[in-house]
Enzyme design. Structure first.
Site, PDB file in Angstrom:
ATOM      1  N   ASP A  37       1.059  -1.180  -0.090  1.00  0.00           N
ATOM      2  CA  ASP A  37       0.029   0.049   0.021  1.00  0.00           C
ATOM      3  C   ASP A  37       0.926   1.245   0.095  1.00  0.00           C
ATOM      4  O   ASP A  37       2.135   1.186   0.368  1.00  0.00           O
ATOM      5  CB  ASP A  37      -0.786  -0.002   1.214  1.00  0.00           C
ATOM      6  CG  ASP A  37      -1.542   1.278   1.548  1.00  0.00           C
ATOM      7  OD1 ASP A  37      -2.317   1.806   0.386  1.00  0.00           O
ATOM      8  OD2 ASP A  37      -1.562   1.754   2.509  1.00  0.00           O
ATOM      9  N   ASP A  51      -1.472  -0.679   5.884  1.00  0.00           N
ATOM     10  CA  ASP A  51      -1.797   0.022   7.143  1.00  0.00           C
ATOM     11  C   ASP A  51      -3.166   0.259   7.379  1.00  0.00           C
ATOM     12  O   ASP A  51      -3.584   0.644   8.296  1.00  0.00           O
ATOM     13  CB  ASP A  51      -0.690   1.014   7.490  1.00  0.00           C
ATOM     14  CG  ASP A  51      -1.091   2.250   6.631  1.00  0.00           C
ATOM     15  OD1 ASP A  51      -1.342   2.223   5.590  1.00  0.00           O
ATOM     16  OD2 ASP A  51      -0.757   3.301   7.354  1.00  0.00           O
TER      17      ASP A  51
END
Lengths: 772, 54
Positions: A469, A669
């Site tokens: 990500d 996250d």
């Protein structure tokens, strides 16, 4: 007690007006004029009129902290006991009910530079602690019995080749039986129970041949002893139980340790919300927020629950939920979601959901689906033992039948078959995997990685694709100053030190640059404008362009290199251009425009290269816009990147890769990553991730560096290699021992040597997982 | 060999004492914080009480 995110990441006793007011309030006797902290949710009534609470404590560095924390808390009036567990960083406090406001414990910890986070121990965690104690007791009993029986067995073995009298041998055998039978009845319960449950539901598991082997060996030995035989197998049966229990206790201890760490993480991330009760403001844990509550969200705090804004206007950052880094303006009537960061203004909102969120619920639903899919993937050891159990039974049965048909007496045939059962019982197999896991998890811990799932090591080793990500994973979780190089160093230090006095997220980002971490005295914060203070008689201002230029009578003239002129056009582009936000600083006639933006983790480039060297192909899947993702991908040399993805899109892409046979390691996250983490073959999260995401990840890594991702893969691969080696060692042992047993040549002495020899060998081999 | 009749039970008794000692230690929580116990022994607060907190 404070908003999560940047504010709670580092200890700061002052510079937080709300906290300071609360601390001052506590000094006045626990009643704060500004706001009460209601922790009744966590306080559990104990026996004889006491109240107890458990806190996860942040900031413990060394042994001296134990004494400092305990004595600080014990000094509070009403406290009857304070005990810090250094191993799991938890403090247990009891006090006489009514004599102490629990919030004062937190204040006492803050005064000493620690952060306490109250939490309710999970039920699962307590059950695991009880199970751990049970296994350890069983192991102790089995160990004691094994040693004593072995003492007598060695006498019998040496006596059998010299001049032991049958009466003495019988005495030793009966004494062994006296120890072995009660010990097996006690220490064997974990195996017997599990085997019985499996049989009742029509399955075979590893515990079935173990239980069968132990019970048959003991029964046969008893009969042999009654018949004054030369040999009995009491020692083999008990030693088998002992080795198996060691393996199981190790396995359990590791899982429990990771569970405790995960529990602490959850407590550290648990926030409080400011709730109106009447006109008064009370801090309550987010878990206590109910739908319909009126809440206050200050700048720099996370929105505690989904809700509708009633008054106030602000910019909010929803990157944790959607991955989008551009901020959204909200005013009365707008809907906000739990987990968003409130940037500039104070909001009053009416909660529409209890301490959770509709978005989070949706994500949790996706999670459940994904998690159930993952549990179907069998573990290596399970797979091995599933094949193993029927083979063991078949071999033993064949041996019995073969010897009997070959004309041996039924007695001899049964004895040989039981010897086969004992010798094939997988004590080396039972130690092969847990021993490596324990050692490897220690190595991971030293590399700043904490495992959430015990079998993550095996899955990490198999990964061949790594998906990152962007926001908070490849980049640092909090924005940083990006143009520090062009600003006069002293000026920047002044600005950073002044920024310590503000809770605005941009100021917090700037304050990370401060070397001297002491806020200026007398700094005044104008809400929504900025902070100002007098430094050596000259006024300094930090904040919006308007707030700073109000001080300037004329446009700034660049007095020296690096000091920028106020450019009015900048004001209009604030927060719009490629994710850069601007904060302005003026000091006398000097001034600077400080650019704050997401910054790559310092070693992101090297880590991506290292992962490539391990043969993993990197990809970026981000929820952010392509203008923000593109530059990051180019900087890291990753050609494979996608932007503006919704959680469902990420899942679809990962599923697609899985269909192509790829094993995906997902590193993310945000809340939007949580389902993707669950779908991926194995997943990692930085410590700054949202709770839910962290709970879903197989492992969590600490610190600012990305290197743990590459380290995790390296350690896991070495561990997997050792696990395979261990399984082979166990297999080779069986290949040698089983024919000998079938031939009927295994005496109790050979069985004992073979079992302890192979167990020792796999344990020593496992220690190599510590490696360089 | 008559000596065994009381030597073996004695050995067992001693072993059992050790086992119960371990079980007692386990039950009273002495293994719940092994790292802390190693550090607590170094704390000298009982020798010279000092205020660390101000």
């Amino acid at each position: 007690m404070r908003g999560s995110g940047p504010a709670s990441a580092r200890p700061r006793a002052s510079g937080d007006p709300a906290l300071d007011a609360r601390l001052r309030g506590h000094e006045r006797g626990g009643v704060s004029a500004a706001e009460n902290l209601d922790l009744s949710l966590y306080a559990k009534p104990g026996p004889d009129g006491t109240c107890g609470m458990e806190l996860a404590v942040e900031g413990i560095a060394c042994g001296a902290c134990i004494n400092r924390i305990e004595s600080a808390v014990r000094r509070l009036p009403g406290v009857t006991e304070a005990r810090l567990n250094f191993t799991n960083r938890r403090l247990r406090v009891s006090w006489t009910d009514g004599a102490l406001e629990p919030a004062r414990i937190l204040a006492a910890l803050e005064d000493n530079g620690y952060h306490g986070h109250p939490f309710v121990p999970l039920r699962a965690e307590q059950e695991e602690a009880a199970e751990q104690r049970r296994l350890t007791r069983c192991m102790a009993v089995a160990g004691f019995a094994a040693m004593n029986i072995m003492l007598m067995s060695v006498s019998v073995w040496s006596g059998n080749v010299t001049d032991i009298t049958p009466a003495t041998r019988d005495f030793f055998h009966w004494a062994s039986a006296l120890i072995a039978l009660p010990a097996a009845a006690y220490a064997g319960r974990p195996f017997f129970g599990s085997a019985w449950r499996a049989l009742r539901s029509g399955h075979l598991n590893m515990d079935v041949p173990i239980s069968l082997g132990v019970i048959l060996a003991l029964g046969m030995s008893l009969v042999e002893t009654a018949n004054h035989a030369r040999e009995a197998y009491f020692d083999s049966a008990i030693m088998l139980l002992f080795f198996l229990l060691v393996g199981r206790t190790l396995d359990h201890a590791m899982r429990r340790k990771t569970r405790a760490v995960a529990g602490n993480l959850a407590a550290l991330r648990a926030d409080t919300a400011h709730r109106f009760s009447g006109d008064e403001l009370v801090s309550v844990p987010v878990a206590a927020v109910a739908a319909g509550d009126r809440l206050l969200v200050k700048p720099g705090e996370r929105v505690p629950a989904d809700g509708v804004v009633q008054s106030g206007h602000s910019e909010i950052d929803e990157s944790l939920i959607t991955g989008e880094t551009a901020r959204r303006n909200v005013a009365a009537g707008a809907t906000v979601y739990a987990g968003s960061m409130n940037y500039s203004g104070t909001l009053t909102l009416k909660a529409t959901a209890a301490g959770g969120s509709a978005v989070i619920d949706e994500i949790e639903r996706l999670l459940e689906k994904a998690a159930s899919a993952k549990s179907r993937a069998m573990r290596l050891a399970d797979r091995a033992s599933r094949v193993y159990a029927p083979v063991v039974h078949a071999t033993a049965a064949m041996t019995l039948l073969g010897w009997w048909l070959a004309g041996a007496s039924l007695h001899d045939a049964v004895v040989t078959a039981i010897a086969v059962l004992i010798i094939t019982c997988p004590c080396a197999l039972a130690l092969a995997i847990p021993a490596v896991q324990v050692v490897a998890s220690g190595a991971l811990f030293r590399a700043n990685i904490i495992l959430n799932a015990g079998d993550a090591i095996e899955r990490l080793a198999e990964a061949d694709t790594v998906i990152f990500d962007k926001t908070g994973t490849l980049t640092l979780p909090e924005p940083r100053v990006v143009n520090a190089a062009v600003i006069d160093a002293e000026l920047l230090q002044n600005a950073a030190r002044l920024a310590l006095s503000s809770r605005h997220p941009l100021a917090m980002a700037l304050s990370r640059e401060a070397v001297q971490r002491v806020p200026y005295d007398g700094a005044i914060e104008e809400p929504g404008q900025g902070v100002c203070v007098m430094i050596d008689g000259v006024e300094a201002r930090l904040g919006s362009a308007a707030f700073c230029s109000a001080l300037q009578q004329s446009p700034l003239i660049p007095a020296q290199a690096g000091i920028q002129r106020w450019v009015p056009a900048f004001a209009g582009t604030s927060g719009e251009q490629a994710g850069i936000s601007y904060i302005y600083f003026s000091y006398g006639t000097q001034g600077a425009v400080i650019e704050i933006a997401q910054k790559l983790r310092p070693d992101a480039v090297e880590t991506v290269a290292a992962l490539r060297a391990h043969g993993l192909s990197p990809m970026i899947l981000s929820g952010d816009r392509s203008e923000a993702v593109g530059p990051v991908a180019r900087a890291l040399g990753i050609e494979n990147w996608r932007s503006a993805l919704k959680p469902a899109d990420k899942i679809a892409l990962i599923e697609d890769l899985k269909r192509k046979g790829r094993r995906v390691l997902m590193v993310g996250d945000g809340l939007n990553d949580a389902p993707a983490l669950a779908v991926a073959h194995v997943s990692l999260s930085p410590i700054s991730a949202a709770d839910l995401t962290q709970a879903q990840a197989d492992a969590v890594f600490l610190g600012e560096r990305l290197a743990p991702v590459a380290d995790a893969v390296a350690v896991a691969r070495r561990a997997r290699r050792l696990m395979m080696e261990n399984l082979w060692l166990a297999a080779i042992y069986n290949m040698i021992a089983v024919p000998v047993a079938i031939a009927g040549a295994v005496t109790p002495l050979i069985a004992a040597l073979a079992m302890s020899g192979s167990s020792l060998l796999v344990t020593l081999n496992a220690l190599r997982a510590r490696g360089a | 060999m008559n000596v065994l009749v009381y030597l073996v039970p004695m050995a067992l008794g001693l072993g059992l004492a050790g086992l119960f000692g371990f079980l007692w230690a386990l039950k009273s929580g002495q293994y719940s914080d092994v790292d802390g116990a190693a550090l607590r022994v170094l704390s000298d607060d009982d020798i010279e009480p000092r205020d660390h907190t101000s």
